[in-house]
Design a protein around this motif. Structure first.
Motif, PDB file in Angstrom:
ATOM      1  N   ILE A 201      45.928  24.124  43.271  1.00  4.89           N
ATOM      2  CA  ILE A 201      47.443  24.493  43.087  1.00  4.89           C
ATOM      3  C   ILE A 201      47.531  25.180  41.833  1.00  4.89           C
ATOM      4  O   ILE A 201      48.362  26.049  41.514  1.00  4.89           O
ATOM      5  CB  ILE A 201      48.338  23.287  43.112  1.00  4.89           C
ATOM      6  N   THR A 202      46.949  24.425  40.491  1.00  6.00           N
ATOM      7  CA  THR A 202      47.233  25.206  39.178  1.00  6.00           C
ATOM      8  C   THR A 202      46.859  26.554  39.253  1.00  6.00           C
ATOM      9  O   THR A 202      47.444  27.593  38.766  1.00  6.00           O
ATOM     10  CB  THR A 202      46.451  24.295  38.290  1.00  6.00           C
ATOM     11  N   LEU A 203      45.655  27.009  39.653  1.00  6.70           N
ATOM     12  CA  LEU A 203      45.033  28.142  39.525  1.00  6.70           C
ATOM     13  C   LEU A 203      45.816  29.100  40.265  1.00  6.70           C
ATOM     14  O   LEU A 203      46.139  30.185  40.109  1.00  6.70           O
ATOM     15  CB  LEU A 203      43.235  28.237  40.057  1.00  6.70           C
ATOM     16  N   ALA A 204      46.157  28.729  41.662  1.00  2.00           N
ATOM     17  CA  ALA A 204      46.954  29.663  42.684  1.00  2.00           C
ATOM     18  C   ALA A 204      48.283  30.126  42.001  1.00  2.00           C
ATOM     19  O   ALA A 204      48.618  31.289  42.169  1.00  2.00           O
ATOM     20  CB  ALA A 204      47.088  28.787  43.837  1.00  2.00           C
ATOM     21  N   ASN A 205      49.069  28.945  41.555  1.00  5.02           N
ATOM     22  CA  ASN A 205      50.379  29.139  41.260  1.00  5.02           C
ATOM     23  C   ASN A 205      50.414  29.834  39.685  1.00  5.02           C
ATOM     24  O   ASN A 205      51.454  30.258  39.243  1.00  5.02           O
ATOM     25  CB  ASN A 205      51.380  27.949  41.211  1.00  5.02           C
ATOM     26  N   ASN A 206      49.268  29.924  39.150  1.00  6.36           N
ATOM     27  CA  ASN A 206      49.220  30.713  37.769  1.00  6.36           C
ATOM     28  C   ASN A 206      48.834  32.113  38.118  1.00  6.36           C
ATOM     29  O   ASN A 206      48.462  32.871  37.185  1.00  6.36           O
ATOM     30  CB  ASN A 206      48.468  29.948  36.777  1.00  6.36           C
ATOM     31  N   GLY A 207      48.621  32.661  39.411  1.00  4.01           N
ATOM     32  CA  GLY A 207      48.167  33.769  39.656  1.00  4.01           C
ATOM     33  C   GLY A 207      46.734  34.243  39.726  1.00  4.01           C
ATOM     34  O   GLY A 207      46.235  35.178  39.569  1.00  4.01           O
ATOM     35  N   PHE A 208      45.948  33.148  39.365  1.00  8.10           N
ATOM     36  CA  PHE A 208      44.583  33.323  39.031  1.00  8.10           C
ATOM     37  C   PHE A 208      43.733  34.069  40.301  1.00  8.10           C
ATOM     38  O   PHE A 208      42.771  34.946  39.964  1.00  8.10           O
ATOM     39  CB  PHE A 208      43.734  32.047  38.838  1.00  8.10           C
ATOM     40  N   TYR A 209      44.049  33.877  41.362  1.00  9.86           N
ATOM     41  CA  TYR A 209      43.413  34.546  42.705  1.00  9.86           C
ATOM     42  C   TYR A 209      43.907  35.959  42.928  1.00  9.86           C
ATOM     43  O   TYR A 209      43.026  36.817  43.549  1.00  9.86           O
ATOM     44  CB  TYR A 209      43.473  33.408  43.816  1.00  9.86           C
ATOM     45  N   ASN A 210      45.187  36.174  42.550  1.00  8.45           N
ATOM     46  CA  ASN A 210      45.588  37.478  42.704  1.00  8.45           C
ATOM     47  C   ASN A 210      44.879  38.673  42.394  1.00  8.45           C
ATOM     48  O   ASN A 210      44.448  38.742  41.142  1.00  8.45           O
ATOM     49  CB  ASN A 210      47.057  37.780  42.354  1.00  8.45           C
ATOM     50  N   GLY A 211      44.351  39.498  43.515  1.00  7.37           N
ATOM     51  CA  GLY A 211      43.519  40.624  43.023  1.00  7.37           C
ATOM     52  C   GLY A 211      42.276  40.312  43.174  1.00  7.37           C
ATOM     53  O   GLY A 211      41.163  41.216  43.172  1.00  7.37           O
ATOM     54  N   LEU A 212      41.543  39.133  43.244  1.00  9.80           N
ATOM     55  CA  LEU A 212      40.258  38.984  43.355  1.00  9.80           C
ATOM     56  C   LEU A 212      39.759  39.168  44.709  1.00  9.80           C
ATOM     57  O   LEU A 212      40.557  39.484  45.673  1.00  9.80           O
ATOM     58  CB  LEU A 212      39.915  37.365  43.230  1.00  9.80           C
ATOM     59  N   ILE A 213      38.648  39.296  45.167  1.00  9.01           N
ATOM     60  CA  ILE A 213      38.166  39.647  46.269  1.00  9.01           C
ATOM     61  C   ILE A 213      37.272  38.618  47.179  1.00  9.01           C
ATOM     62  O   ILE A 213      36.932  37.590  46.630  1.00  9.01           O
ATOM     63  CB  ILE A 213      36.877  41.025  46.262  1.00  9.01           C
ATOM     64  N   ILE A 214      37.279  38.976  48.609  1.00  6.29           N
ATOM     65  CA  ILE A 214      36.324  38.028  49.053  1.00  6.29           C
ATOM     66  C   ILE A 214      34.675  38.676  49.202  1.00  6.29           C
ATOM     67  O   ILE A 214      34.613  39.570  49.657  1.00  6.29           O
ATOM     68  CB  ILE A 214      36.779  38.063  50.634  1.00  6.29           C
ATOM     69  N   HIS A 215      34.125  37.817  48.466  1.00  6.61           N
ATOM     70  CA  HIS A 215      32.632  38.391  48.128  1.00  6.61           C
ATOM     71  C   HIS A 215      31.663  38.069  49.021  1.00  6.61           C
ATOM     72  O   HIS A 215      30.682  38.310  48.969  1.00  6.61           O
ATOM     73  CB  HIS A 215      32.517  37.997  46.838  1.00  6.61           C
ATOM     74  N   ARG A 216      31.925  37.061  49.985  1.00  4.10           N
ATOM     75  CA  ARG A 216      30.895  36.426  50.667  1.00  4.10           C
ATOM     76  C   ARG A 216      31.377  36.274  52.196  1.00  4.10           C
ATOM     77  O   ARG A 216      32.499  35.499  52.505  1.00  4.10           O
ATOM     78  CB  ARG A 216      30.305  35.187  50.358  1.00  4.10           C
ATOM     79  N   VAL A 217      30.783  36.848  53.087  1.00  2.00           N
ATOM     80  CA  VAL A 217      31.360  36.818  54.475  1.00  2.00           C
ATOM     81  C   VAL A 217      30.067  36.577  55.416  1.00  2.00           C
ATOM     82  O   VAL A 217      29.043  37.336  55.319  1.00  2.00           O
ATOM     83  CB  VAL A 217      31.848  38.111  55.058  1.00  2.00           C
ATOM     84  N   GLU A 218      30.012  35.454  56.280  1.00  2.00           N
ATOM     85  CA  GLU A 218      28.680  35.162  57.035  1.00  2.00           C
ATOM     86  C   GLU A 218      29.399  34.887  58.286  1.00  2.00           C
ATOM     87  O   GLU A 218      30.187  33.802  58.684  1.00  2.00           O
ATOM     88  CB  GLU A 218      28.096  33.922  56.571  1.00  2.00           C
ATOM     89  N   LYS A 219      29.331  35.422  59.381  1.00  4.42           N
ATOM     90  CA  LYS A 219      29.896  35.325  60.493  1.00  4.42           C
ATOM     91  C   LYS A 219      29.252  34.257  61.122  1.00  4.42           C
ATOM     92  O   LYS A 219      28.118  34.035  61.125  1.00  4.42           O
ATOM     93  CB  LYS A 219      29.662  36.564  61.699  1.00  4.42           C
TER      94      LYS A 219
END
Length: 259
Positions: free
Chosen positions: A67-85
């Motif tokens: 919650i702290t990271l998200a609501n401080n905008g930490f995740y905004n602009g980062l990428i999804i770096h791993r995808v495993e179907k």
């Protein structure tokens, strides 16, 4: 004799009712609780956001951190770096490589970004193998959980406490992760977006000398997080308790080379 039978039947019925109440209470401790925080993950190019119900009752510090990271905008602009179907999609690394984590300025506005005080941090893993018995959440389809390093041998427990900002969403059931990773919520809408992301083209590494090609888990084209916000339903959540990250390289060099 008839009276004894009647009393036994009544006692059995009462016992069943009590057991049912306990089971309902355990489930209600974290699923569908009215005031559970709700996270909304919006991905660029995907119309439907991923909406996640968080479970502070079973992983309180993990939820505080998210919650702290998200609501401080930490995740905004980062990428999804791993995808495993048929397994997971993973995000939350500021480096975009799978090796990065947060620094203290991301959760504490009194610390200047990039200053000497702005050190990397990790949180303790709130899962059964690490002694957190309340976290019985299974890694089923839609569960959100913290990523971490996997060490072995005498430093295995250091890996248990190495989560920071990276998290993954299970696209399919992943029972091998149960009790070993800190699940802390579940998608309640938008799994179609997770499914679409799981189908993207992945980057292929090519060895220039041999020409050998190796498919990676990183999307060929960046999939960018527009924003992650959490509705806390008017409740306040504390900043997470943190610790210094384990320095595996220093440990290894000292143990085997005395450096």
């Amino acid at each position: 004799m008839k009276n004894k039978i009647v009393l036994m039947v009544i006692a059995i019925i009462i016992l069943i009712i009590l057991m049912g109440t306990v089971v309902i209470g355990i489930v209600g401790n974290f699923k569908g609780v009215k005031d559970n925080p709700i996270a909304t993950i919006t991905i660029e190019g995907y119309e439907t956001p991923i909406v996640v119900e968080l479970y502070p009752q079973i992983a309180p510090n993990t939820v505080n951190n998210f919650i702290t990271l998200a609501n401080n905008g930490f995740y905004n602009g980062l990428i999804i770096h791993r995808v495993e179907k048929n397994f997971v999609i993973q995000m939350g690394d500021p480096q975009g490589t799978g090796n990065g984590g947060p620094t203290l300025s991301a959760i504490d506005s009194s610390i200047e970004k990039g200053s000497d005080a702005d050190k990397e941090y990790t949180i303790v893993g709130e899962f059964i193998k690490n002694g957190y018995k309340k976290n019985t959440l299974k890694h089923e389809r839609g569960v959100i959980s913290m990523a971490r390093f996997s060490y072995s041998g005498e430093v295995i427990r250091e890996g248990y406490n190495s989560a920071g900002s990276q998290f993954f969403i299970c696209q399919k059931d992943a029972p091998s992760l149960n009790g070993l990773y800190a699940g802390f919520g579940k998608v309640i809408s938008g799994m179609e977006t997770v499914d679409k992301i799981s189908e993207v083209e992945l980057h292929v590494d090519k060895n220039e000398e041999t020409g050998e090609e190796t498919k990676t888990s990183k999307p060929e084209k960046d999939i960018v997080i527009s924003s992650i916000t959490v509705d806390t339903k008017g409740l306040e959540y504390n900043k997470p308790e943190t610790q210094e990250p384990f320095d595996y390289t220093s440990w290894y060099m000292k143990k085997y080379y005395g450096i």
